[in-house]
Design an enzyme around this catalytic site. Sequence first.
Site, PDB file in Angstrom:
ATOM      1  N   LYS A 113       0.816  -1.223   0.000  1.00 23.53           N
ATOM      2  CA  LYS A 113       0.000   0.000   0.000  1.00 23.53           C
ATOM      3  C   LYS A 113       0.844   1.265   0.000  1.00 23.53           C
ATOM      4  O   LYS A 113       0.433   2.259  -0.589  1.00 23.53           O
ATOM      5  CB  LYS A 113      -1.032  -0.012   1.125  1.00 23.53           C
ATOM      6  CG  LYS A 113      -0.461   0.130   2.501  1.00 23.53           C
ATOM      7  CD  LYS A 113      -1.591   0.119   3.522  1.00 23.53           C
ATOM      8  CE  LYS A 113      -1.061  -0.117   4.921  1.00 23.53           C
ATOM      9  NZ  LYS A 113       0.109   0.702   5.294  1.00 23.53           N
ATOM     10  N   ARG A 125      -6.791   3.010  11.574  1.00 22.18           N
ATOM     11  CA  ARG A 125      -6.493   1.606  11.821  1.00 22.18           C
ATOM     12  C   ARG A 125      -7.468   0.978  12.812  1.00 22.18           C
ATOM     13  O   ARG A 125      -7.372  -0.212  13.090  1.00 22.18           O
ATOM     14  CB  ARG A 125      -5.086   1.481  12.373  1.00 22.18           C
ATOM     15  CG  ARG A 125      -3.996   1.308  11.283  1.00 22.18           C
ATOM     16  CD  ARG A 125      -2.912   0.607  11.889  1.00 22.18           C
ATOM     17  NE  ARG A 125      -1.640   0.217  11.480  1.00 22.18           N
ATOM     18  CZ  ARG A 125      -0.722   0.767  10.764  1.00 22.18           C
ATOM     19  NH1 ARG A 125      -0.919   1.878  10.142  1.00 22.18           N
ATOM     20  NH2 ARG A 125       0.451   0.216  10.628  1.00 22.18           N
ATOM     21  N   ARG A 185      14.642  -2.429   8.778  1.00 22.51           N
ATOM     22  CA  ARG A 185      13.654  -1.827   9.696  1.00 22.51           C
ATOM     23  C   ARG A 185      13.650  -2.550  11.027  1.00 22.51           C
ATOM     24  O   ARG A 185      13.374  -3.736  11.107  1.00 22.51           O
ATOM     25  CB  ARG A 185      12.258  -1.884   9.065  1.00 22.51           C
ATOM     26  CG  ARG A 185      12.023  -0.773   8.087  1.00 22.51           C
ATOM     27  CD  ARG A 185      10.670  -0.870   7.447  1.00 22.51           C
ATOM     28  NE  ARG A 185       9.588  -1.048   8.430  1.00 22.51           N
ATOM     29  CZ  ARG A 185       8.333  -0.738   8.193  1.00 22.51           C
ATOM     30  NH1 ARG A 185       7.984  -0.210   7.044  1.00 22.51           N
ATOM     31  NH2 ARG A 185       7.409  -0.952   9.094  1.00 22.51           N
ATOM     32  N   ARG A 194       1.667  -7.733  13.796  1.00 24.03           N
ATOM     33  CA  ARG A 194       0.980  -6.665  13.065  1.00 24.03           C
ATOM     34  C   ARG A 194      -0.080  -7.227  12.122  1.00 24.03           C
ATOM     35  O   ARG A 194      -1.130  -6.628  11.930  1.00 24.03           O
ATOM     36  CB  ARG A 194       1.975  -5.788  12.313  1.00 24.03           C
ATOM     37  CG  ARG A 194       2.517  -4.694  13.218  1.00 24.03           C
ATOM     38  CD  ARG A 194       3.407  -3.743  12.510  1.00 24.03           C
ATOM     39  NE  ARG A 194       4.717  -4.358  12.322  1.00 24.03           N
ATOM     40  CZ  ARG A 194       5.514  -4.084  11.316  1.00 24.03           C
ATOM     41  NH1 ARG A 194       5.148  -3.244  10.395  1.00 24.03           N
ATOM     42  NH2 ARG A 194       6.684  -4.663  11.239  1.00 24.03           N
TER      43      ARG A 194
HETATM   44  P1  AMP Z   1       3.515   1.144   9.276  1.00 24.52           P
HETATM   45  O1  AMP Z   1       4.698   1.741   8.598  1.00 24.52           O
HETATM   46  O2  AMP Z   1       2.206   1.617   8.723  1.00 24.52           O
HETATM   47  O3  AMP Z   1       3.603  -0.328   9.387  1.00 24.52           O
HETATM   48  O4  AMP Z   1       3.532   1.695  10.781  1.00 24.52           O
HETATM   49  C1  AMP Z   1       4.626   1.429  11.634  1.00 24.52           C
HETATM   50  C2  AMP Z   1       4.170   1.545  13.068  1.00 24.52           C
HETATM   51  O5  AMP Z   1       3.727   2.896  13.347  1.00 24.52           O
HETATM   52  C3  AMP Z   1       2.988   0.669  13.466  1.00 24.52           C
HETATM   53  O6  AMP Z   1       3.375  -0.631  13.794  1.00 24.52           O
HETATM   54  C4  AMP Z   1       2.439   1.418  14.666  1.00 24.52           C
HETATM   55  O7  AMP Z   1       3.229   1.196  15.815  1.00 24.52           O
HETATM   56  C5  AMP Z   1       2.627   2.869  14.251  1.00 24.52           C
HETATM   57  N1  AMP Z   1       1.415   3.361  13.545  1.00 24.52           N
HETATM   58  C6  AMP Z   1       1.314   3.683  12.226  1.00 24.52           C
HETATM   59  N2  AMP Z   1       0.069   4.092  11.931  1.00 24.52           N
HETATM   60  C7  AMP Z   1      -0.645   4.022  13.091  1.00 24.52           C
HETATM   61  C8  AMP Z   1      -1.987   4.285  13.443  1.00 24.52           C
HETATM   62  N3  AMP Z   1      -2.899   4.691  12.517  1.00 24.52           N
HETATM   63  N4  AMP Z   1      -2.367   4.106  14.735  1.00 24.52           N
HETATM   64  C9  AMP Z   1      -1.490   3.706  15.652  1.00 24.52           C
HETATM   65  N5  AMP Z   1      -0.212   3.404  15.397  1.00 24.52           N
HETATM   66  C10 AMP Z   1       0.225   3.563  14.131  1.00 24.52           C
END
Ligand code: AMP
Length: 192
Positions: free
Chosen positions: A15, A90, A135, A146
């Site tokens: 995405k 989310r 990462r 996740r």
């Molecule tokens: P992502 O890059 O989208 O996988 O996000 C990395 C991390 O950021 C996630 O595992 C969460 O810890 C935090 N995160 C990102 N978006 C959100 C959200 N909408 N609500 C809460 N935590 C978020």
Amino acid sequence: MSLRLVIMGPQGSGKGTQASLLADRLGVPTISTGDLFRSHMSAGDDLGQLARGYTARGELVPDDVTNAMVRRRLDHPDVADGFILDGYPRNAAQVAELDRILADHGARLDAVIELTADRDELMARMTRRAELEGREDDTADAIARRLDIYAERTAPLTAAYADRGLLITVDGTGEIEEIAERVAVAVTGVRQ
Ligand code: AMP
């Protein structure tokens, strides 16, 4: 063309990539909450330090923190002609908050694009990405956690958006360009 979009899909569904490609095509910014948290973490500011513990465990950052960060970002003038939100909302509380933020700007969502892919393919893609990008939050446990969080809390949101007639599901398997074309075709059908 002014479009306010959310792109959804489990981590690893591509995405982020598709959001950027679509944003270029539409000429609107992409807002990735994961990227916002990561830039706060590299800056080492208060928000970054708070977020670090949650992201390292693959858990969601608390809603009050996340919502405030998104609200601030959506106050920025560059989103006046549209945006693509990636990684937000989310959970149900974030869906409600996004509606409120947009209503405060006299706006509403135009569509929610959901990319789909099966779990084995997602684990394989994310493991590859973790190796390439180094990462720190992409350990096998964090990846699995996740995906579980996504299935438990986020996937039901697509049902809510479907009820509102906003959901467009796009097959996220195949080559990047192929998927981008599917997304572009899907968005063409969104009414202004
Ligand atoms: P992502 O890059 O989208 O996988 O996000 C990395 C991390 O950021 C996630 O595992 C969460 O810890 C935090 N995160 C990102 N978006 C959100 C959200 N909408 N609500 C809460 N935590 C978020």
